[in-house]
Design a protein around this motif. Sequence first.
Motif, PDB file in Angstrom:
ATOM      1  N   ASP A  67      34.463  40.802  24.940  1.00 49.23           N
ATOM      2  CA  ASP A  67      34.157  41.255  23.586  1.00 49.23           C
ATOM      3  C   ASP A  67      32.941  42.171  23.699  1.00 49.23           C
ATOM      4  OD1 ASP A  67      33.894  41.642  20.894  1.00 49.23           O
ATOM      5  OD2 ASP A  67      32.974  39.698  20.504  1.00 49.23           O
ATOM      6  N   ASP A  68      33.182  43.370  24.211  1.00 52.69           N
ATOM      7  CA  ASP A  68      32.100  44.325  24.461  1.00 52.69           C
ATOM      8  C   ASP A  68      31.106  43.759  25.468  1.00 52.69           C
ATOM      9  OD1 ASP A  68      30.647  46.695  24.165  1.00 52.69           O
ATOM     10  OD2 ASP A  68      29.410  45.865  22.570  1.00 52.69           O
ATOM     11  N   ASP A  69      31.587  42.849  26.310  1.00 53.35           N
ATOM     12  CA  ASP A  69      30.789  42.248  27.376  1.00 53.35           C
ATOM     13  C   ASP A  69      29.595  41.454  26.866  1.00 53.35           C
ATOM     14  OD1 ASP A  69      32.415  43.130  29.391  1.00 53.35           O
ATOM     15  OD2 ASP A  69      31.333  45.002  29.684  1.00 53.35           O
ATOM     16  N   HIS A  70      29.599  41.062  25.610  1.00 51.04           N
ATOM     17  CA  HIS A  70      28.501  40.272  25.061  1.00 51.04           C
ATOM     18  C   HIS A  70      29.047  38.981  24.445  1.00 51.04           C
ATOM     19  CE1 HIS A  70      26.495  44.201  25.306  1.00 51.04           C
ATOM     20  NE2 HIS A  70      25.373  43.529  25.336  1.00 51.04           N
ATOM     21  N   TYR A  71      28.257  37.908  24.605  1.00 51.99           N
ATOM     22  CA  TYR A  71      28.525  36.631  23.960  1.00 51.99           C
ATOM     23  C   TYR A  71      29.820  35.969  24.426  1.00 51.99           C
ATOM     24  CZ  TYR A  71      24.862  38.656  21.201  1.00 51.99           C
ATOM     25  OH  TYR A  71      23.683  39.252  20.828  1.00 51.99           O
ATOM     26  N   VAL A  72      30.264  36.331  25.612  1.00 50.55           N
ATOM     27  CA  VAL A  72      31.385  35.662  26.271  1.00 50.55           C
ATOM     28  C   VAL A  72      31.105  35.669  27.771  1.00 50.55           C
ATOM     29  CG1 VAL A  72      33.192  36.165  24.571  1.00 50.55           C
ATOM     30  CG2 VAL A  72      32.670  37.838  26.343  1.00 50.55           C
ATOM     31  N   TRP A  73      31.726  34.770  28.496  1.00 53.39           N
ATOM     32  CA  TRP A  73      31.617  34.784  29.948  1.00 53.39           C
ATOM     33  C   TRP A  73      32.481  35.912  30.499  1.00 53.39           C
ATOM     34  CZ3 TRP A  73      27.835  32.223  32.125  1.00 53.39           C
ATOM     35  CH2 TRP A  73      27.341  31.062  31.522  1.00 53.39           C
ATOM     36  N   THR A  74      31.883  36.778  31.297  1.00 52.12           N
ATOM     37  CA  THR A  74      32.604  37.902  31.877  1.00 52.12           C
ATOM     38  C   THR A  74      32.415  37.913  33.399  1.00 52.12           C
ATOM     39  OG1 THR A  74      30.700  39.357  31.495  1.00 52.12           O
ATOM     40  CG2 THR A  74      32.409  39.312  29.797  1.00 52.12           C
ATOM     41  N   LEU A  75      33.080  38.832  34.064  1.00 53.73           N
ATOM     42  CA  LEU A  75      33.073  38.880  35.521  1.00 53.73           C
ATOM     43  C   LEU A  75      31.791  39.537  36.027  1.00 53.73           C
ATOM     44  CD1 LEU A  75      36.753  40.048  36.132  1.00 53.73           C
ATOM     45  CD2 LEU A  75      35.872  37.757  35.609  1.00 53.73           C
ATOM     46  N   ALA A  76      31.010  38.796  36.809  1.00 53.13           N
ATOM     47  CA  ALA A  76      29.759  39.326  37.340  1.00 53.13           C
ATOM     48  C   ALA A  76      30.002  40.284  38.501  1.00 53.13           C
ATOM     49  CB  ALA A  76      28.855  38.182  37.785  1.00 53.13           C
ATOM     50  N   ARG A  77      31.078  40.055  39.253  1.00 55.92           N
ATOM     51  CA  ARG A  77      31.352  40.863  40.446  1.00 55.92           C
ATOM     52  C   ARG A  77      32.628  41.681  40.332  1.00 55.92           C
ATOM     53  NH1 ARG A  77      30.250  35.926  44.776  1.00 55.92           N
ATOM     54  NH2 ARG A  77      28.247  35.245  43.885  1.00 55.92           N
ATOM     55  N   GLY A  78      33.223  41.687  39.147  1.00 58.60           N
ATOM     56  CA  GLY A  78      34.423  42.477  38.934  1.00 58.60           C
ATOM     57  C   GLY A  78      35.696  41.730  39.319  1.00 58.60           C
ATOM     58  N   ARG A  79      36.804  42.465  39.268  1.00 56.76           N
ATOM     59  CA  ARG A  79      38.103  41.894  39.599  1.00 56.76           C
ATOM     60  C   ARG A  79      38.283  41.791  41.103  1.00 56.76           C
ATOM     61  NH1 ARG A  79      41.445  46.332  36.462  1.00 56.76           N
ATOM     62  NH2 ARG A  79      41.346  47.047  38.613  1.00 56.76           N
ATOM     63  N   GLY A  80      39.172  40.880  41.496  1.00 57.15           N
ATOM     64  CA  GLY A  80      39.570  40.776  42.881  1.00 57.15           C
ATOM     65  C   GLY A  80      40.907  41.472  43.104  1.00 57.15           C
ATOM     66  N   GLU A  81      41.711  40.931  44.008  1.00 56.46           N
ATOM     67  CA  GLU A  81      43.006  41.518  44.322  1.00 56.46           C
ATOM     68  C   GLU A  81      44.034  41.197  43.243  1.00 56.46           C
ATOM     69  OE1 GLU A  81      43.802  43.480  46.902  1.00 56.46           O
ATOM     70  OE2 GLU A  81      41.727  43.442  47.608  1.00 56.46           O
ATOM     71  N   GLN A  82      44.964  42.122  43.017  1.00 57.39           N
ATOM     72  CA  GLN A  82      46.070  41.837  42.111  1.00 57.39           C
ATOM     73  C   GLN A  82      47.070  40.952  42.829  1.00 57.39           C
ATOM     74  OE1 GLN A  82      48.062  45.226  40.405  1.00 57.39           O
ATOM     75  NE2 GLN A  82      49.589  43.976  39.335  1.00 57.39           N
ATOM     76  N   ILE A  83      47.518  39.873  42.137  1.00 58.20           N
ATOM     77  CA  ILE A  83      48.441  38.934  42.767  1.00 58.20           C
ATOM     78  C   ILE A  83      49.792  38.884  42.072  1.00 58.20           C
ATOM     79  CG2 ILE A  83      46.576  37.486  43.617  1.00 58.20           C
ATOM     80  CD1 ILE A  83      47.174  35.550  41.308  1.00 58.20           C
ATOM     81  N   GLY A  84      49.931  39.516  40.904  1.00 56.38           N
ATOM     82  CA  GLY A  84      51.201  39.471  40.209  1.00 56.38           C
ATOM     83  C   GLY A  84      51.131  40.149  38.863  1.00 56.38           C
ATOM     84  N   VAL A  85      52.184  39.942  38.072  1.00 54.97           N
ATOM     85  CA  VAL A  85      52.265  40.477  36.714  1.00 54.97           C
ATOM     86  C   VAL A  85      52.806  39.379  35.810  1.00 54.97           C
ATOM     87  CG1 VAL A  85      52.583  42.873  37.451  1.00 54.97           C
ATOM     88  CG2 VAL A  85      54.585  41.405  37.151  1.00 54.97           C
ATOM     89  N   CYS A  86      52.593  39.516  34.506  1.00 56.39           N
ATOM     90  CA  CYS A  86      53.078  38.517  33.568  1.00 56.39           C
ATOM     91  C   CYS A  86      53.205  39.146  32.191  1.00 56.39           C
ATOM     92  CB  CYS A  86      52.139  37.305  33.514  1.00 56.39           C
ATOM     93  SG  CYS A  86      50.510  37.673  32.790  1.00 56.39           S
ATOM     94  N   GLY A  87      53.758  38.382  31.253  1.00 57.23           N
ATOM     95  CA  GLY A  87      53.825  38.830  29.871  1.00 57.23           C
ATOM     96  C   GLY A  87      55.080  39.615  29.540  1.00 57.23           C
ATOM     97  N   GLU A  88      55.222  39.927  28.270  1.00 62.63           N
ATOM     98  CA  GLU A  88      56.392  40.642  27.781  1.00 62.63           C
ATOM     99  C   GLU A  88      56.488  42.032  28.412  1.00 62.63           C
ATOM    100  OE1 GLU A  88      58.348  42.040  23.484  1.00 62.63           O
ATOM    101  OE2 GLU A  88      56.471  40.909  23.569  1.00 62.63           O
ATOM    102  N   GLY A  89      57.638  42.347  28.946  1.00 65.26           N
ATOM    103  CA  GLY A  89      57.866  43.656  29.547  1.00 65.26           C
ATOM    104  C   GLY A  89      57.369  43.794  30.965  1.00 65.26           C
ATOM    105  N   ALA A  90      56.940  42.692  31.589  1.00 64.95           N
ATOM    106  CA  ALA A  90      56.372  42.773  32.935  1.00 64.95           C
ATOM    107  C   ALA A  90      57.375  43.290  33.957  1.00 64.95           C
ATOM    108  CB  ALA A  90      55.846  41.406  33.363  1.00 64.95           C
TER     109      ALA A  90
END
Length: 248
Positions: A67-90
Motif C-alpha cells: 500500500d504505497d510501501d507504508h503501513y504494511v510489511w513489505t519485502l526488504a530485499r526484493g523478490r526472489g526467483e519465480q516459481i510458478g503462476v496462478c490465478g484466473e487466466g494463468a
Amino acid sequence: MIKKRYVCMLAAFCAFFLLAGCQGEARFPVYPMEDLEGHREVLSIDGVQYQRDLAKYGDGQACYYSDDDHYVWTLARGRGEQIGVCGEGAEGGGGLAVYEVAGDEERRFLYTQPRKYSFGGVEGRLWMREDVSLGSPEAETVSAVTVVYGEEESASIQTDDPALIAALLEAYSGGGEQAEGPFLERDGWSGISLILHHKDYPFLQYRIKYRCHPVQGRAVFCQSDKRTWSALPEEWVGFLTDWQDVRQ
C-alpha cells in the motif's frame, strides 16, 4: 523472388520467437488459487497452503500486500526467483506470477504480482504459509529501526535500542499524544521515514512516515489511517535532533 524470400524469413523469425516464448512460459507450473469464506484467499504450492486475509485491509494491521510501501510489511530485499503462476487466466499468459521472497530460504512467504500491465498500479501480494503468523509491529517482533531522510536511503541511521523501539511502538499503537499543526508544509519540517525491521523475518520491513522540525524540537509521525498525526516520544525527539545536527 527477393521479396518473397524476405517474407518467408520474417515469418520464420517470428515463429521462432513465438515458440520460444511459449516454451519459456510452459516451464512455470500453474498453482491453484481459491477464494474462501471470510474474505480469505488460499494459494496451494505442492501441497503446502499459503494464505492472505483480505478482511484486514485498511485496519492498520499487516495487510499482506503493498500500500504505497507504508503501513504494511513489505519485502526488504526484493523478490526472489519465480516459481510458478496462478490465478484466473494463468494458463493463457495472464493471472499472477508467483515469486519466492529474497532471503526467505524456508519459503515461509511468497509474493505474487500480475503478469500483464493494468492501469491503476501493480498490486503485489504477500502470502503467508499456513503455519506462519504476522501482525502489526510490536516491541517483541522488531529488531531495529532505520531512520531514512526523504528518499535518500544512504542518508540514514539505525538503532536497536530496546527502550527506543518500545517507546516508538507504544506511541504507534495508540499511546502517543495526538498532535496538531501544519506538518505537511515544507517550511522547517523534514519528511523522513522510520523503517521497522522484523526480528524473526529480517527480509520484511514496515515503513512509517514522520516529520521532524529540529528548530522547534518537535517530531510527529502519521498513523496508519494517514489522517492522524501523533507526537513522537521525547527520547525519539532527542535522538532525531542529534542526528539532524550531525547531518548538517
